[in-house]
Design a protein around this motif. Structure first.
Motif: not given
Length: 647
Positions: A215, A205-206, A212-213, A379, A209-210
């Motif tokens: 980051d 999940e981490f 996709q953003n 974050d 999400k990173r």
């Protein structure tokens, strides 16, 4: 110690404690020693037929001799036997390379350390501490400086009418309820993870999400370990935390525990019947109105049980929160520890051998996290496996505050959280009390058997734990099977598919294709090591197996692993597609076995020749780019961690 050293030690012990008159003759003595030597070489769950010993013994007239100082002779059914109650401790004392005079000093030192820490307080037999307790914990304690692990064994219950039950047996209802809370109310346990399988969804999940953003900020990694967590937990604080959590309004006040049978066929073809338990709330918001039959049907539909026969035992127990808290109070506040016939009351910490210890510890530190570590996962990601913290964050100030908080005196005084600086690890420079903490020198950060890349977030398996270990004693070798190759295939395939954290190493949403190839190759290489160890353990007359059948078995292992991986990835996400084809998987498997077995050419001569031919044949079926990627992911042929293993 090697198997030979263990055998020599046991032989010396038996010569000391068993008189020659009992053997009857040197022939019987040597036959028994030969049997012991075979027994020492057995792996897990392996059995040695007693008939093998009986055929070697010769009947003689025995003289009645005096019993040794460690036991007494008993007569039952016309046979002499000797009670060996004290034999285990005596055998350790007689054979451990430590002077006898030092054993008492070691025990006294360990007890002194426990008393200074306030963990144990000596009591008398008539002390009030015996009034309300579940039973005694029998322990042999030694100083940790001597590197001898203490032996702990939970004894029988001391409650009226429950004397025949083990302490852990009386706690099974509380264990089921805590497992239910872990499943349906995970916030009670904070950032805790129970087992490596629960690490994967959080890390996935981490990472997703990173990505996709978009980051791309640098990440700061921190690993911290609580020193002696079980012995440092304040008991009053722990019981208040448990009471507060269990009596929350949104939680049930009563639970229903149902028992049912699950009958399955094991991988060896045996029938196994297991008692399973299911917990559901009897009141509150999530009151479960389903019948037991409907619950079992839903469990089968949800995939909890596969290829099984489920039988309702019609056994229902109702447990209230007050009843559970009473047992926990007895476990925590009235924990009696027996050491060398002296009784001690545990005044700090919790029992090491209880089935509830890890869950109680997780809930306690979860409460600490709600007070001291709020917003620390902003974050980023924070996980804890019992007492091992793992923080990943793009904010340097959060990482430093996390270190300062857990090192603080307030956290130590209230929750007994004493961090061991020598086990603290970061990927950035940090000074604590004028001392520079350990800092990783490369991009791979270790935690709980995993290696996390601090830049790409790829995950590898940390194979350093296999250094100086033997694969022989981690497997069960079938000596009596009619089909040796089939038994070997079942054992190796089962070990491969049950590898720790299998999914996290092959998920393309986490790892790059190159790292996935490397992870797959290392797992297959580990299987090749196990194959050689299994083959070496077989009797000499059974090693003459058809090399073509062995090659077919190796290809079947690769195919089974390939289809299992694809099935697992389909269950995680539709976007997760395995980047390797079946031919590529087989090439990696054949190379792994060829690399390992060619180092033992004299043992596997014909099989190595066939593997070399098959490797070339499979390479011709792959395109140039695939061959280049597979070759790059399988370099070096044998990693340094594998070289130091023992077969």
């Amino acid at each position: 110690m090697t198997g030979t050293e263990v055998y020599v030690s046991l032989r010396g012990l038996l010569k000391k404690i068993i008189p020659m008159e009992i053997w009857g003759s040197t022939t019987n003595q040597n036959a028994f020693f030969k049997y012991v030597k075979l027994m020492v070489k057995l792996g897990r769950f392996e059995k040695l037929p007693l008939d093998l010993l009986k055929k070697s013994l010769r009947a003689v007239v025995l003289k009645v001799v005096l019993p040794p100082p460690w036991g007494r002779w008993e007569v039952s059914g016309g046979r002499y036997s000797c009670s060996t109650t004290l034999l285990r401790l005596q055998s350790v004392r007689m054979n451990w390379p430590i002077p006898k005079a030092k054993w008492k000093t070691m025990e006294e030192t360990a007890l002194s350390d426990y008393k200074k820490l306030g963990v144990l307080s000596e009591i008398d037999q008539d002390d009030g501490g015996f009034a309300e307790n579940l039973g005694k914990v029998k322990t042999q304690v030694y100083s940790k400086r001597e590197r001898i692990p203490p032996h702990r064994e939970l004894g029988k219950s001391s409650l009226p009418g429950k004397e025949k039950y083990d302490i852990n047996f009386l706690l099974r209802d509380a264990l089921d309820i805590f497992n239910y809370l872990w499943r349906d109310y995970p916030k009670l346990f904070g950032f805790s993870r129970l087992g490596v399988t629960s690490i994967y969804p959080k890390w996935r999940e981490f990472v997703v999400k990173r990505k996709q953003n978009g980051d791309s900020r640098p990440l700061y990694f921190v690993k911290m370990d609580i020193s002696k967590c079980y012995d440092s937990i304040p008991q009053d604080k722990l019981f208040r935390v448990i009471t507060t959590n269990l009596k929350q309004k949104e939680l049930p006040s009563t639970y229903v525990i149902r028992r049912y049978w699950v009958t399955t066929i094991t991988r060896h073809g045996d029938v196994r019947k297991t008692v399973m338990r299911y917990v559901s709330p009897a009141d509150g918001i999530r009151y479960d109105t389903r019948s037991c039959h409907q619950i079992l049907v839903d469990l089968a539909k949800n995939g909890r049980h596969h290829n099984s026969i489920i039988t309702n035992q019609v056994s229902v127990r109702v447990e209230g929160v007050d009843s559970i808290l009473k047992k926990l109070q007895q476990l925590i506040h009235n924990d009696i520890v027996s050491i060398n016939n002296h009784n001690f009351l545990r005044t700090k910490g919790i029992s090491h051998g209880s089935v509830l210890s890890s869950l109680l510890c997780s809930m306690f530190y979860g409460h600490m996290e709600t007070q001291f570590l709020t917003d620390v996962d902003k974050d980023g990601l924070l996980m804890r496996l019992i007492d091992d913290f793992f923080l990943v964050t793009p904010h340097l100030d959060i990482a430093t505050n996390f270190l300062e908080t857990l090192f603080s005196a307030e956290c130590s005084e209230i929750f007994g959280c004493h961090i061991n600086p020598s086990k603290t690890l970061t990927n950035f420079s940090y000074v604590y009390n004028g001392q520079q903490l350990q800092q990783v020198a490369q991009d791979w950060f270790p935690w709980c058997g995993f290696l996390f890349n601090t830049k790409t977030l790829d995950v590898r398996n940390n194979y350093q734990r296999y250094e100086s270990t033997s694969f022989r004693y981690s497997m069960t070798v079938s000596f009596t099977s009619d089909d040796i190759i089939n038994a070997m295939k079942i054992t190796l395939t089962h070990a491969l598919l049950r590898s720790k954290g299998l999914v996290i190493f092959i998920d393309p949403l986490i790892n790059s294709p190159g790292v996935i190839i490397e992870n797959v190759y290392h797992l297959l290489l580990l299987t090749a090591f196990r194959f050689h160890s299994y083959f070496q353990a077989l009797p000499q007359h059974t090693r003459q197996q058809d090399s073509s059948r062995l090659l077919g078995m190796i290809l079947d292992i690769a195919s089974t692993y390939y289809f299992k991986v694809k099935k697992v990835l389909r269950g995680t996400s539709e976007k997760s597609t395995f980047p390797l084809s079946l031919a590529a998987m087989r090439w990696l498997c054949v190379k792994a076995f060829h690399v390992k077995l060619s180092r033992h050419f004299g043992v596997h001569k014909m099989l190595v020749v066939r593997l070399r031919q098959k490797r070339r044949e499979l390479a011709r079926k792959l395109d140039r780019d695939t061959r280049k990627a597979l070759a790059g992911g399988s370099i070096p042929d044998i990693p340094p961690a594998f070289i130091k293993t023992r077969c």
